[in-house]
Design a protein around this motif. Structure first.
Motif, PDB file in Angstrom:
ATOM      1  N   ASP A 162      -0.686  17.590   1.824  1.00 15.83           N
ATOM      2  CA  ASP A 162      -1.815  17.474   0.892  1.00 15.83           C
ATOM      3  C   ASP A 162      -1.426  16.669  -0.341  1.00 15.83           C
ATOM      4  O   ASP A 162      -2.202  15.836  -0.828  1.00 15.83           O
ATOM      5  CB  ASP A 162      -2.301  18.866   0.469  1.00 15.83           C
ATOM      6  CG  ASP A 162      -3.092  19.576   1.562  1.00 15.83           C
ATOM      7  OD1 ASP A 162      -3.695  18.881   2.403  1.00 15.83           O
ATOM      8  OD2 ASP A 162      -3.100  20.821   1.565  1.00 15.83           O
ATOM      9  N   PHE A 163      -0.219  16.922  -0.852  1.00 16.11           N
ATOM     10  CA  PHE A 163       0.237  16.187  -2.024  1.00 16.11           C
ATOM     11  C   PHE A 163       0.305  14.688  -1.739  1.00 16.11           C
ATOM     12  O   PHE A 163      -0.167  13.865  -2.533  1.00 16.11           O
ATOM     13  CB  PHE A 163       1.605  16.707  -2.465  1.00 16.11           C
ATOM     14  CG  PHE A 163       2.217  15.895  -3.572  1.00 16.11           C
ATOM     15  CD1 PHE A 163       1.650  15.888  -4.837  1.00 16.11           C
ATOM     16  CD2 PHE A 163       3.350  15.134  -3.340  1.00 16.11           C
ATOM     17  CE1 PHE A 163       2.206  15.122  -5.856  1.00 16.11           C
ATOM     18  CE2 PHE A 163       3.908  14.371  -4.353  1.00 16.11           C
ATOM     19  CZ  PHE A 163       3.331  14.367  -5.620  1.00 16.11           C
ATOM     20  N   ARG A 164       0.863  14.324  -0.617  1.00 19.84           N
ATOM     21  CA  ARG A 164       1.000  12.897  -0.297  1.00 19.84           C
ATOM     22  C   ARG A 164      -0.350  12.242  -0.027  1.00 19.84           C
ATOM     23  O   ARG A 164      -0.538  11.060  -0.354  1.00 19.84           O
ATOM     24  CB  ARG A 164       1.975  12.737   0.876  1.00 19.84           C
ATOM     25  CG  ARG A 164       3.405  13.044   0.450  1.00 19.84           C
ATOM     26  CD  ARG A 164       4.416  12.989   1.571  1.00 19.84           C
ATOM     27  NE  ARG A 164       5.765  13.133   1.011  1.00 19.84           N
ATOM     28  CZ  ARG A 164       6.863  13.211   1.754  1.00 19.84           C
ATOM     29  NH1 ARG A 164       6.784  13.168   3.080  1.00 19.84           N
ATOM     30  NH2 ARG A 164       8.048  13.322   1.171  1.00 19.84           N
ATOM     31  N   ARG A 165      -1.281  12.979   0.517  1.00 22.35           N
ATOM     32  CA  ARG A 165      -2.635  12.422   0.659  1.00 22.35           C
ATOM     33  C   ARG A 165      -3.264  12.211  -0.723  1.00 22.35           C
ATOM     34  O   ARG A 165      -4.013  11.250  -0.938  1.00 22.35           O
ATOM     35  CB  ARG A 165      -3.485  13.345   1.531  1.00 22.35           C
ATOM     36  CG  ARG A 165      -2.958  13.468   2.957  1.00 22.35           C
ATOM     37  CD  ARG A 165      -3.845  14.305   3.846  1.00 22.35           C
ATOM     38  NE  ARG A 165      -4.815  13.468   4.527  1.00 22.35           N
ATOM     39  CZ  ARG A 165      -5.618  13.888   5.500  1.00 22.35           C
ATOM     40  NH1 ARG A 165      -5.570  15.151   5.896  1.00 22.35           N
ATOM     41  NH2 ARG A 165      -6.469  13.087   6.078  1.00 22.35           N
ATOM     42  N   GLY A 166      -2.949  13.096  -1.653  1.00 20.53           N
ATOM     43  CA  GLY A 166      -3.416  12.906  -3.016  1.00 20.53           C
ATOM     44  C   GLY A 166      -2.836  11.653  -3.649  1.00 20.53           C
ATOM     45  O   GLY A 166      -3.534  10.927  -4.376  1.00 20.53           O
ATOM     46  N   ASN A 200      -3.426   6.586  -6.280  1.00 22.24           N
ATOM     47  CA  ASN A 200      -2.735   5.363  -6.668  1.00 22.24           C
ATOM     48  C   ASN A 200      -3.049   4.143  -5.817  1.00 22.24           C
ATOM     49  O   ASN A 200      -2.849   3.017  -6.269  1.00 22.24           O
ATOM     50  CB  ASN A 200      -1.222   5.608  -6.657  1.00 22.24           C
ATOM     51  CG  ASN A 200      -0.826   6.649  -7.671  1.00 22.24           C
ATOM     52  OD1 ASN A 200      -1.206   6.575  -8.827  1.00 22.24           O
ATOM     53  ND2 ASN A 200      -0.074   7.649  -7.234  1.00 22.24           N
ATOM     54  N   LEU A 201      -3.525   4.336  -4.598  1.00 26.48           N
ATOM     55  CA  LEU A 201      -3.857   3.197  -3.746  1.00 26.48           C
ATOM     56  C   LEU A 201      -5.362   3.031  -3.568  1.00 26.48           C
ATOM     57  O   LEU A 201      -5.852   1.900  -3.498  1.00 26.48           O
ATOM     58  CB  LEU A 201      -3.184   3.337  -2.375  1.00 26.48           C
ATOM     59  CG  LEU A 201      -1.653   3.438  -2.377  1.00 26.48           C
ATOM     60  CD1 LEU A 201      -1.123   3.429  -0.951  1.00 26.48           C
ATOM     61  CD2 LEU A 201      -1.006   2.336  -3.205  1.00 26.48           C
ATOM     62  N   LEU A 202      -6.084   4.133  -3.492  1.00 23.71           N
ATOM     63  CA  LEU A 202      -7.537   4.070  -3.286  1.00 23.71           C
ATOM     64  C   LEU A 202      -8.321   4.203  -4.589  1.00 23.71           C
ATOM     65  O   LEU A 202      -9.538   4.010  -4.589  1.00 23.71           O
ATOM     66  CB  LEU A 202      -7.977   5.167  -2.307  1.00 23.71           C
ATOM     67  CG  LEU A 202      -7.350   5.110  -0.913  1.00 23.71           C
ATOM     68  CD1 LEU A 202      -7.830   6.284  -0.070  1.00 23.71           C
ATOM     69  CD2 LEU A 202      -7.673   3.787  -0.221  1.00 23.71           C
TER      70      LEU A 202
END
Length: 266
Positions: free
Chosen positions: A143-147, A152-154
């Motif tokens: 979940d953290f990495r999807r955040g 930062n990218l989307l």
């Protein structure tokens, strides 16, 4: 060292009746090296196990990915270690963890401008989610990495906030202080974007406190610099001076980040 960090360096399905692995690296030593930015040395300790232990292979890959994220180099070594971890994964949980690492590597490469791998990052994290049950131990990190990708990218702070809050709740439940330091940091970043400076200051202060508590020394400079950015003048100057001393002590690590003006860790 927490039980959770210790568990990450061990084989997930170890048979207690098997002869112990005499090549196994000491988890405390691996953590000590990692916390001081000696990722290659920590990864070298795990190399003898990595060919036959999916857990050791994944931990080694994560160390080298973190090195690339912090330093901006070592991408080839990280990619090679990750491919070994992917090839050795046997269970859905292991395959999910490897896909989560794949997504993080692609995210880091995109963030630092090495390659545009946004599509790969999203696909890998989606694959990791599909393989992982809702309450699995790896869900908060995922979940953290999807955040991170959302923030930062989307440039989608609403989705990022939702993902970080899920990760934060899971990290609290698992008592994972290092992940909590990251979720506090990024929730604070979004609070700052929203103009909520009090919330940002609280989050950055908690992130710093937890990095100090866990002994994650290489992560202290960005935590200090971020807190300085939302602190009053005299206190901000002191925090920036401390961050600068640590940055010099670690040879300029972590590198400047696209996540903000301060050197940062995703």
């Amino acid at each position: 060292m927490s039980d959770q960090r210790r568990a990450r360096t061990e084989e997930s399905h170890e048979d207690p009746y098997q002869e112990p692995d005499r090549t196994a690296a000491d988890p405390d030593t691996v953590w000590l090296l990692r916390s001081r930015g000696c990722w290659a040395a920590a990864a070298a300790l795990l190399e003898p196990q990595a060919g036959h232990s999916p857990g050791a292979a994944l931990t080694r890959a994560e160390l080298l990915i973190e090195q690339a994220r912090f330093t901006g180099h070592g991408w080839t070594a990280a990619e090679g270690a990750l491919r070994l971890a992917e090839a050795g994964a046997r269970t859905d949980e292991e395959r999910s963890a490897a896909a989560c690492a794949r997504g993080y590597l692609a995210y880091a490469a995109t963030l630092l401008g090495v390659h545009d791998r946004l599509d790969e990052a999203q696909a890998a994290l989606g694959r990791a989610s599909a393989l992982l049950p809702p309450g699995a131990a790896g869900r908060p990190l995922l979940d953290f990495r999807r955040g991170l990708v959302a923030e930062n990218l989307l440039q989608d702070p609403a989705s990022a906030r939702t993902a970080y809050r899920r990760a934060h709740a899971g990290a609290e439940q698992q008592q994972d202080d290092l992940l909590l330091s990251d979720t506090w940091r990024h929730l604070a970043s979004i609070a700052r974007q929203d103009g909520n400076l009090a919330g940002a200051r609280h989050g950055y202060a908690e992130s710093l406190r937890l990095r100090e508590l866990t002994g994650f020394a290489v992560g202290l400079a960005p935590a200090l610099a971020s807190l300085a950015d939302v602190s009053p003048g005299a206190e901000a100057a002191l925090l920036r001076a401390q961050a600068s001393r640590l940055l010099r002590a670690f040879g300029g690590i972590p590198v400047e980040s696209a996540e903000g003006q301060s050197p940062g860790r995703a």
